[in-house]
Scaffold this motif. Sequence first.
Motif, short mmCIF file in Angstrom:
data_model
loop_
_atom_site.label_atom_id
_atom_site.label_comp_id
_atom_site.label_asym_id
_atom_site.label_seq_id
_atom_site.Cartn_x
_atom_site.Cartn_y
_atom_site.Cartn_z
N UNK A 1 0.88 -1.21 0.12
CA UNK A 1 -0.06 0.21 0.09
C UNK A 1 0.79 1.25 0.03
N UNK A 2 0.68 2.20 -0.88
CA UNK A 2 1.39 3.63 -0.86
C UNK A 2 1.33 4.24 0.57
N UNK A 3 0.26 3.95 1.28
CA UNK A 3 0.11 4.67 2.53
C UNK A 3 0.85 3.74 3.71
N UNK A 4 1.10 2.41 3.40
CA UNK A 4 1.30 1.65 4.54
C UNK A 4 0.30 1.23 5.25
N UNK A 5 -1.03 1.45 5.06
CA UNK A 5 -1.82 0.89 5.67
C UNK A 5 -3.04 0.58 4.48
N UNK A 6 -4.11 -0.54 4.91
CA UNK A 6 -5.19 -0.76 3.86
C UNK A 6 -6.43 -1.45 4.76
N UNK A 7 -7.36 -1.13 4.24
CA UNK A 7 -8.58 -1.79 4.76
C UNK A 7 -9.09 -2.61 3.54
N UNK A 8 -9.29 -4.21 3.84
CA UNK A 8 -9.76 -5.19 2.89
C UNK A 8 -10.50 -5.85 3.41
N UNK A 9 -11.24 -6.80 2.70
CA UNK A 9 -12.31 -7.71 2.97
C UNK A 9 -11.81 -9.17 2.27
N UNK A 10 -11.65 -10.04 3.04
CA UNK A 10 -11.40 -11.38 2.27
C UNK A 10 -12.57 -12.59 2.50
N UNK A 11 -12.99 -13.44 1.51
CA UNK A 11 -14.13 -14.08 1.63
C UNK A 11 -13.80 -15.41 0.98
N UNK A 12 -14.24 -16.43 1.04
CA UNK A 12 -13.96 -17.80 0.58
C UNK A 12 -15.35 -18.25 -0.47
N UNK A 13 -15.21 -18.24 -1.82
CA UNK A 13 -16.34 -18.41 -2.44
C UNK A 13 -16.48 -19.88 -2.76
N UNK A 14 -17.65 -20.46 -3.27
CA UNK A 14 -17.74 -21.71 -3.92
C UNK A 14 -18.13 -21.32 -5.50
N UNK A 15 -17.50 -21.79 -6.28
CA UNK A 15 -17.64 -21.61 -7.66
C UNK A 15 -18.10 -22.82 -8.42
N UNK A 16 -19.44 -22.82 -8.72
CA UNK A 16 -19.87 -24.11 -9.47
C UNK A 16 -18.98 -24.12 -10.93
N UNK A 17 -19.25 -25.35 -11.65
CA UNK A 17 -18.59 -25.63 -12.91
C UNK A 17 -19.10 -24.47 -14.12
N UNK A 18 -20.37 -24.10 -13.77
CA UNK A 18 -20.81 -23.00 -14.72
C UNK A 18 -20.70 -21.75 -14.28
N UNK A 19 -19.86 -21.48 -13.43
CA UNK A 19 -19.22 -20.35 -13.24
C UNK A 19 -20.18 -19.17 -12.12
N UNK A 20 -21.23 -19.82 -11.62
CA UNK A 20 -21.92 -19.34 -10.60
C UNK A 20 -21.22 -19.35 -9.25
N UNK A 21 -21.32 -18.25 -8.82
CA UNK A 21 -20.66 -18.03 -7.35
C UNK A 21 -21.46 -17.90 -6.29
N UNK A 22 -21.06 -18.65 -5.26
CA UNK A 22 -21.93 -18.26 -4.01
C UNK A 22 -21.04 -18.18 -2.76
N UNK A 23 -21.46 -17.40 -2.04
CA UNK A 23 -20.59 -17.14 -0.67
C UNK A 23 -21.09 -17.79 0.61
#
Length: 971
Positions: free
Chosen positions: A522-544
């Motif tokens: 980060x150019x400012x030395x700090x960051x606010x981020x949000x991490x998540x774990x998705x389930x992606x089906x073979x057709x590309x559909x994402x669910x959280x």
Amino acid sequence: MSRNQPAVPSVPAHVRSAPGAAPRSPRPAARSAVAALLTSLLVLTLAVTAVGRAPSARAAEDVATTEARVPSGTGAAAVELDTTLHVPPTATAADPAPAVLLAHGFGGSKDSVAADAEDLAGRGYVVLAWSARGFGASTGQIGLNDPRYEVADVSTLLDLLADRDDVLLDGPGDPRVGVAGGSYGGALALLAAAYEPRVDAIAPQITWNSLTTALFPEQAGAVSGEDTPAATPVSTDLGVFKRTWAGIFFGTGAAGLPVNGDATGGPPGDGVPTGDGMPVDGADPAAVARALTCGRFSAEICAAYQSAAPTGALTPQIAAVLERSSPAGVLDRITAPTLLVQGTQDSLFGLGEADANARGIAANGTPVRVVWYAGGHDTGSSDRVAAELREEVAGWFEAHLRNAGNEPDGGFSYPAPTGLSSVGSVQGGTQTVEARAYPGLAGTDPVGRAAIELSGTVQPVVAPAGGSPATLTTVPGLGALTGALGGSTLEIPGQAAAFDSAALTDAVDVVGASTVDLTVSSPTGSATLFAKLYDVAPDGTMSLPGSLVAPLALTGLSADPTAPTQVTVTLPGIVHRFEVGHTMRVVVSTTDQAYALPAESTVYTVGLAGGAALAAPQVGGAVESAAGSTRWWVLLAVLAGLALLAWLAARLWGRRHRRQLSVAAPDGEDVPLRFTGVTKAYADGFVAVRDLSFEVRRGQVLGLLGPNGAGKTTSLRMLMGLIRPTEGRIEVFGHAAGAGAPVLSRLGSFVEGTGLQPHLSGRDNLTLYWAATGRPLADAHMEEAIEVAGLGTAIDKRVRSYSQGMRQRVAIAQAMLGLPDLLVLDEPTNGLDPPQIHAMRQVLRSYAETGRTVIVSSHLLAEIEQTCTHVVVMAKGRKIAQGTVDEIVGTGGAVLVGLADDTDTDRAAAVLAALPGAGPVDRTDEGLVVDLGPTSRAAAVAALVAAGIGVDRILPRRRLEDAFLSLVGDS
């Protein structure tokens, strides 16, 4: 109705067979096959769920409840708590019972937990529910479970219980007591156990460990409890503010505007707003502003929120307020056995909060059991899950308040992982997995972790100015809204970095919080981020799964993208199955609508640490693997085989049953209804009707009488084919009655409610009902039925505007459509006024005089006496009398004898007194009154005439009500 089914006219539920046409119904063989399969499944379910359950609650009507205002606190902290005490009949001075304090959630009151209180009281506990200060009808201000106020109130309530002689004591002033509650009430249970040594067991649900980490979460950096499935970071001076959830909290408490000065704790008339929010004349402007802004919150809590809301910053002052109301700092004081219940779909208090509580309490040697369930603050829970949680709580108290020993001192259960996570689906399915102990606690099995390789390049991500637009992952309290948004639109392009696994060749069950190592600059030395774990089906559909995210408030980051800082991220705790062929995707985004976001625009870089893999927790020995899936399909195959056998048997039975239905009794047309040896017994052993036999002839109006529970409605339901008798036979016009029997088309009925559609007019209801029979409208005799209803022009108004009596009359007219040969009415005069009752009486008599038959079940004995020609009296499922009204009334008891010549009074009295078994003769203005005993009225008249005495009249001296009470009393 399924969304995929077309809308069709529905037949009102109270009439199962339409007059004049045989209704369509499932074939008996099909019904039997379904019943057999359901029975097999039920047996399997009962076998699984019957183990280790607490005793079921008894009926709540025997529980005595007492409302009381209980003073608590002193000086400025003095309040009155609104309480309800539930005392079961089994709790007495001679046999005192353990007690339970029942706390409610934020924004609720004692009424919110009334059903739970009744359940526990039905199990034999003395239950005290109360509205916390600042909620419901209790006075005072909300202090967020401050030990000085809300926790001190618990001590007051314990003193109250200790003074009762029906509460079991462990010592002088020390009641045997458990504390239970959800969310706000759950934290109060934990704090009460820490500050009050008299608490013997607790069952907190969906609550917090630390309000600081719950409202300012930070899931990066060092984490404790590496062996645990849902580790929670320790409190820091940094975190990402849950702005939406905090706003809901504060809005709920601030909405309760004060009444006559209650918000400030001062006396009435001190110049704050009244209950409608309008200032009192001459009020102090500062007091008015504070009351309107803070509602029922204490000034300290209000100031903390007002400080955090604009900036999202966690100051030492805010942290001090939140930590004072957090169990985290006092877990080492808790010695009461603890049941921790937490939801898998909860963006407010995630699984990590229960994890931290479990570790902290167990470290002191205190017994701990952890239960995860499919639900939480975002989705609530199903009726089935709610019932199971009540059993968990009851079982825990049974073991630790009654020392029943039927519940282990530990253990861990969680919903079996499934791949469901879309809108309308509840993660975890319907099965529960039980583990020996909660993983990670001293002396228990550690968590296994599957290493899932991820791939992806270093990616730049943009944090937009003001945090807008922002990703929307969940709306607090409304569940997984992301499923409705669908696909990749969950993430805003340019704001997220994604890292994928290969398509899975084996299913992966994640039970807890996964971890992954990332690199961030980060150019400012700090960051606010949000991490998540998705389930992606073979057709590309994402669910959280659970719509849960892990906020990251990072500092000390490298500004050089070529030499980024490595960060360990703990993803949200979930219970989810990633199916074969699916992909596990870790997404790191810069925005989330539910959190406070930085105002300045920045560009970060996010990548995978060298050789990094996703560490997915798996509870050893308890998670269903691919082999377990195979066993599940084997079970399905077995059940399918059983269903096939049941279908074949049902086909054979159905043929025999249809042959039986087709055989008619020779006198069927003369006997519209005949019960022969009918018995209805249920699986639990209760016999509702026993060996009932009677018959009804043409032209009769039969009254079916009996007290509540006599079996009247059960008998009528069997007559209409709604339930099947266990033994015996019911004939309608000589044909066996049963579900789908064509002869039921000659029956019209009104039983158990009107079933009318409120948005339609009375006429439209009648027309729609008749259309469902498939018969021509001309056969309905609609105008005659409407005349019976007697509603005039109101027949064309919507039913929702009708009174109860008006609805009743339309429903009776509906039962009479087509002029059925057998009319069955259950309590037809409910809601009718006297003139309407009189008119109904005339209608029913006239209807029977046409050669049709009417059966009326009623509690109004005077009406039965004036309306019916014949009566069947039932009690405790049996027939205890049958005959004409005159026969029932005239069996036994006194008679009134009127003489043609009053000068014959003395001689008549002597003749009557000389009759065998006759009682004393009383002289009245109406005539002579005597109990004839075994002598019939005809014999008495003959004796008088033989003595040359003229008889003007001889009448029963009692009414049907007297006869009924006499008969029922004898039963």
